[in-house]
Each structure stands twice: as C-alpha cells, then as structure tokens.
Design an enzyme around this catalytic site. Structure first.
Site, PDB file in Angstrom:
ATOM      1  CG  HIS B 142      -1.917   0.968   1.380  1.00  0.00           C
ATOM      2  ND1 HIS B 142      -1.670   2.300   1.614  1.00  0.00           N
ATOM      3  CD2 HIS B 142      -3.273   0.849   1.301  1.00  0.00           C
ATOM      4  CE1 HIS B 142      -2.835   2.952   1.677  1.00  0.00           C
ATOM      5  NE2 HIS B 142      -3.817   2.093   1.482  1.00  0.00           N
ATOM      6  CG  ASP B 219       0.365  -2.170   6.395  1.00  0.00           C
ATOM      7  OD1 ASP B 219      -0.564  -2.257   7.230  1.00  0.00           O
ATOM      8  OD2 ASP B 219       0.239  -1.624   5.284  1.00  0.00           O
ATOM      9  CD  GLN B 222      -6.829  -4.491   4.351  1.00  0.00           C
ATOM     10  OE1 GLN B 222      -7.736  -5.250   4.673  1.00  0.00           O
ATOM     11  NE2 GLN B 222      -7.054  -3.261   3.918  1.00  0.00           N
ATOM     12  CE  LYS B 245      -7.231   0.034   6.079  1.00  0.00           C
ATOM     13  NZ  LYS B 245      -8.094   0.617   5.043  1.00  0.00           N
TER      14      LYS B 245
END
Lengths: 146, 429
Positions: B142, B219, B222, B245
């Site tokens: 990303h 990261d 997700q 999220k």
C-alpha cells in the site's frame, strides 16, 4: 441495454466501443495528459488547430466506459468550433456535469453528449466524464498562451 | 487463512449482524450488501455507544488537570491503550496512538530520519541511516508503507529497494533472499496485502531481516482486524494498525514498537504533552509512549478503539478468522470458476483472508462497481492505493470485495451473481 439509472445509455456504450477520434495524429497545436488518481484513468489528448478553428481532436487513453465515451463525444462535439466556442462549450459541459442533474445538456449544442446527462447525478463519476474535457481545456490554454 | 476454530454459526452471525445498524440500510432500493470492509469496517452499537458515553460523561483533557473528570478521562485513555496493546500481544508502554496507520509508518520513518540527523544522542545512533544503507519494502505495498520509505531514503542518502512479486501478485521469496542483505537496515512489508488478500510468510521474511540485522516494520492493517495477531510471536520490531478497519472510528490508529526501540527513538511530532523540562534553549522529552503523542490526543476515539477490540475478543479472533477464511475461499473459488473473471492471486490458497480483487472481461473496474452498486452491493474499485502492484499485474484497476465478521455466504454469492448485470450491459466484453 439501458440500466435503471440511465447511466449506461446505449449511446454511451456505443461511443465507448467506437471511440471517435481515437489514436494520436501528428501536427497537434498542443496536447495534455490528464489522469484521475483515484482510478488510474488517463487520457492523452491533442488539439489540432487550422485557421483558428478546431481541426481535429486526437486522443488515446484507458479508463471506464464513461470516460472513454466522453472523449469520443467530445471529438464529435467540438471539431469545427472556433477556439472561443471550444472554451465556452467546455465551460457549459462542466457546469452541466457539476449541476447534480439540475442543469440539462442542450442537445443542439452537445449532440450525443446528451447521453451523459445522467452522470451528473453521480458525483463519483463526474470526474470520469470530465477527464477528456479537462485535457481539451488545458490544451486550449497552451494554444492561447503560445 | 487456515484455522482449527469453528466458523460462526448462523445464529451467531445473525446476532452479530444485529449489532451493526448500517447493515439495515437500503441502497439503490436494495438491502445493503457491504463488501468493502477492507477499506473501512462498519461499526457496532457497542463501539458507537462507548464513544458517545465517553463524550457525554467524561469529556476532559488527559494527562493534565487536577479535577475528577480529568483523572477519570486519563484512566479511560490509558486503560484503552492497555486493552489494544494486549489485543496484539504487546505491553502497555509499547503502543503509541496515532491518527491512522499512515501516520504510524511516517512516525517511524521520520523518527529514524531525525536520528540520522543526530537527534536523540548516542542512544539513537543505532537508527542512523546514510549512503550505503538500504531500506527494503515490497512491490505489494500500500502506498502508506511505500512512500514514507522512499522519502526516508531520499532524505538520508540511503538506497530504497524492493522485493518483487510473482505474476500472480504473491511475494517472490527467492528475490527477498537476494535483496535483503548486510546493507539492509529496515524491512517493511504488509502482513496481508490489501489487493492479493493472502497472509504473507512473516516468519521467513523476519528470519531474513534478523540475519541481516535489520529492523522489521509490519503493516498489520489488513491482518489485525481479521486474524489473531501476536507481535511478540511474530518477532517484529514495529507494527501499525488502523482503527477504522477494525470496528473503531476513523481518526485513530496505533504504532507498536519494541520497548527498547521506542526508548531510543527521537520524537517525530513535538510540542505539548511530550516533554519534561522546556527552556528557551531546548527541551527534554518524556519516555515512550508519551514522547510520540504531542498535542491533545484522540481520546474518545481511543476509548472506542478499546471497545472495538473488546467486541472482537468477545467473538474470538480464531473464530472470526475461521469464518472469514471460509468466506474468502468461497469468494475466490466462485470468482475463479467464472470464465471471464481474472482473480488476483491463487484461487485455492490456505492463506487467503476474506478478500479478493478481480477484473471481469475488459470492463473497467469503475463500471463494474457502478453496476454492482445499482444492486446495493458495495465494493472498492481502483488501484486500492497500490499502483506499483497493479502495474506489475498489468491492470490499471481492479474491483475488490472484502468481508468481515458480519458478512454472510449469501452476500458473497450476491456479488458473484451480480456480475451478470455487468455482462448484460457490456455484452461479454
């Protein structure tokens, strides 16, 4: 086929397939590359001028049906106009697109672009429809500045 | 991903869905089918109530003021830190609040940049970067875990390098072993790619980084919402989280940093609340985490973030992971069996979470998203802030469906069946 919302009119799908004016031709007075960073759609457009009028719009690009059809329609609408008329036409189209459906597109001035009227009700898609028109505006600015 | 926990039962799923008011919305005349949780999750009542309750009864500045409410607000705020830290297996003082995950990555990159300018004294020397040093990320990243490192390299004279992906978008571990070497100082990568949707081999990449003596930033945007996350077990040095999220409001994220690293890092943002003594010549800074939390903080959002992880814990991350693995497998399998659909990533990977990106024929993703929206189905379209990966895959844009704990198998089917509308309008292009 026409969908419920009128966004994908048959005329739009036709222009998306046929892409009038597509392909870059030599001898443009100015060109502009516009990109929509949200979706990666892009158009490289050349403005061809002869005797103070739009002789041709040649372009290439990739993107959604709305952005490609709009470039095709742009070609049909503006070839033959004076440069002042081109500027005015772009301004009118932008106003209609940003009107949220309140300002209809004049068929006499805009021909097939009328089929893009529905886009103004979808704020997220207005940029798609305006992409090639913004490229034409930038190219026009360059011609005028030269 | 594969999990041994039992997926959610229909009754449990119905109970969960009743907690999410937005699932009752009607979009374009159809009940909402929300398949864009990878962009932002819906919020349960319990989180919305926690934020509202705090705002209505506990509004006060934290870490200052002698009145009762200031003390209670401070306690709530620090209690929230402890709960979110424990959710990812960290200690209380290893979790720094940030506005979002992007700010968390930038915090680390800028703090290392400051150390490279000599700030932070001798203790921060270990972070100093210069010509000859290398920062490594991946082609999958990303933009939030890519551009801060490109910029850090540009500021310090270090070299930015990247691990390539295979044609299907998965990481090329052979190339990782070539790229990560003795010059590598930082390795940054995503736990789960927001486009490919597979859990990456963290252990292999951490082993390569450790052998090179490099720091690792994970990261987890997700992954943390969808699979159990233990930063200690994964042995990463830093990890970044995005609150919105994972059921929390927007405006709050978090940075995990190993205690001894945060201890030695100079600050990024400076100002109030992060100092001990200030003179006209300079300032001394508080220990972490306060050193990295300049200015008035996102207090009600932190409290709501804690309510969000409480909600996830109550359902159980193992069971959420099992539920989403089943949804992801169904999504990938059904998409892959459509002759005109190109699924990004392998169809049958055990590492897939409940997310899949795809293209259909030569129809642009924007048009796909529009025609799904007409049926009340919300997906993300575009490059998903991962332009280099899309370029690598040879596409400018994809449509992406992403599930969460409240997603049903019927919603996955609605998406795949909804693609017929795309075929009708575009005539099998």
């Amino acid at each position: 086929m026409t969908t419920d919302t009128g966004l994908y009119q048959e005329l739009i799908l036709e222009h998306d397939r046929e892409r009038h004016g597509h392909g870059l031709r030599d001898g443009g007075a100015a060109e502009s590359h516009q990109r929509n960073p949200v979706c990666g759609d892009e158009v490289l457009l050349r403005l061809h001028v002869a005797d103070g009028r739009v002789a041709d719009i040649s372009w290439q690009g990739s993107g959604c049906a709305i952005s490609m059809a709009s470039a095709s329609v742009l070609h049909d609408v503006v070839v033959g106009l004076s440069l002042d008329e081109l500027g005015e036409r772009i301004e009118l189209f932008r106003e209609a697109m940003r009107s949220k459906g309140r300002q209809p597109i004049d068929e006499d001035l805009f021909g097939d672009a009328v089929a893009l009227s529905g886009v103004s009700k979808f704020p997220a898609r207005v940029k798609c429809a305006l992409l090639s028109w913004m490229a034409a505006e930038h190219a026009l600015d360059s011609v005028r500045a030269a | 991903m594969s999990s041994t926990a039992a997926p959610l039962t229909e009754a449990e799923l119905a109970a969960i869905r009743s907690d999410f008011p937005q699932l009752g919305e009607i979009v374009q005349g159809h009940p909402l089918v929300y398949l864009d949780s990878g962009a932002t999750s819906l919020k349960p009542r319990q989180v919305l109530d926690a934020e509202r309750r705090f705002a209505e009864t506990r509004t006060a500045a934290v870490h200052r003021g002698a009145h009762t409410l200031a003390a209670e607000a401070t306690e709530d705020y620090e209690d929230a830190r402890m709960r979110v830290a424990r959710f990812i297996g960290a200690r209380d003082d290893e979790l720094v609040w940030t506005s979002n995950a992007t700010e968390a990555v930038n915090l680390v990159a800028h703090a290392i940049g400051n150390a490279s300018l000599g700030r932070g004294g001798a203790a921060a020397e270990r972070f100093r970067l210069g010509p000859g040093d290398e920062i490594v990320a991946t082609e999958q990243e990303h933009h939030a875990n890519l551009i801060p490192w490109q910029e850090l390299a540009a500021r310090t004279g270090a070299t930015f390098r990247w691990i390539r992906t295979h044609d299907d978008g998965t990481l090329d571990l052979g190339h990782a072993a070539e790229v990560i070497g003795e010059r590598t100082r930082i390795v940054a990568f995503s736990h789960v790619s927001n486009v490919v949707g597979l859990e990456n081999p963290v252990a292999e990449l951490v082993a390569l980084a450790r052998a090179a003596g490099a720091l690792v930033l994970l990261d987890a945007c997700q992954s943390a919402p969808h699979v159990p996350l233990d930063v200690k077990a994964l042995d990463v040095d830093f990890a970044v989280l995005s609150g919105h999220k994972m059921l929390a409001p927007t405006g709050i994220g978090a940075l995990y940093g190993r205690r001894e690293l945060l201890r030695d890092l100079p600050p990024f943002l400076t100002g109030g609340s992060m100092i001990t003594t200030v003179t006209m010549e300079g300032a001394d800074f508080l220990p972490p985490p306060q050193r990295f939390e300049a200015g008035t903080q996102r207090i009600s959002q932190a409290v709501a973030f804690a309510a969000a992880v409480d909600y996830l814990d109550a359902v159980g991350m193992e069971r959420i992971a099992a539920h989403e693995a089943a949804l992801g497998a169904r999504l990938a399998a059904r998409l892959a069996e459509q002759p005109d659909v190109r699924l990004i990533g392998p169809a049958d990977s055990p590492h897939r979470v409940g997310l899949a990106a795809f293209t259909i024929g030569t129809v642009h993703a924007h048009d796909v998203g529009q025609l799904l929206d007409e049926q009340g189905i919300a997906v993300r379209v575009g490059h998903h802030c991962a332009q280099p990966l899309h370029r690598r895959l040879g596409v400018t844009a994809t449509a992406r469906a992403s599930a969460y704990l409240y997603t049903t198998p019927a919603e996955v089917d609605a998406l795949v069946d909804g693609l017929d509308a795309v075929r009708r309008v575009f005539g099998g292009r």
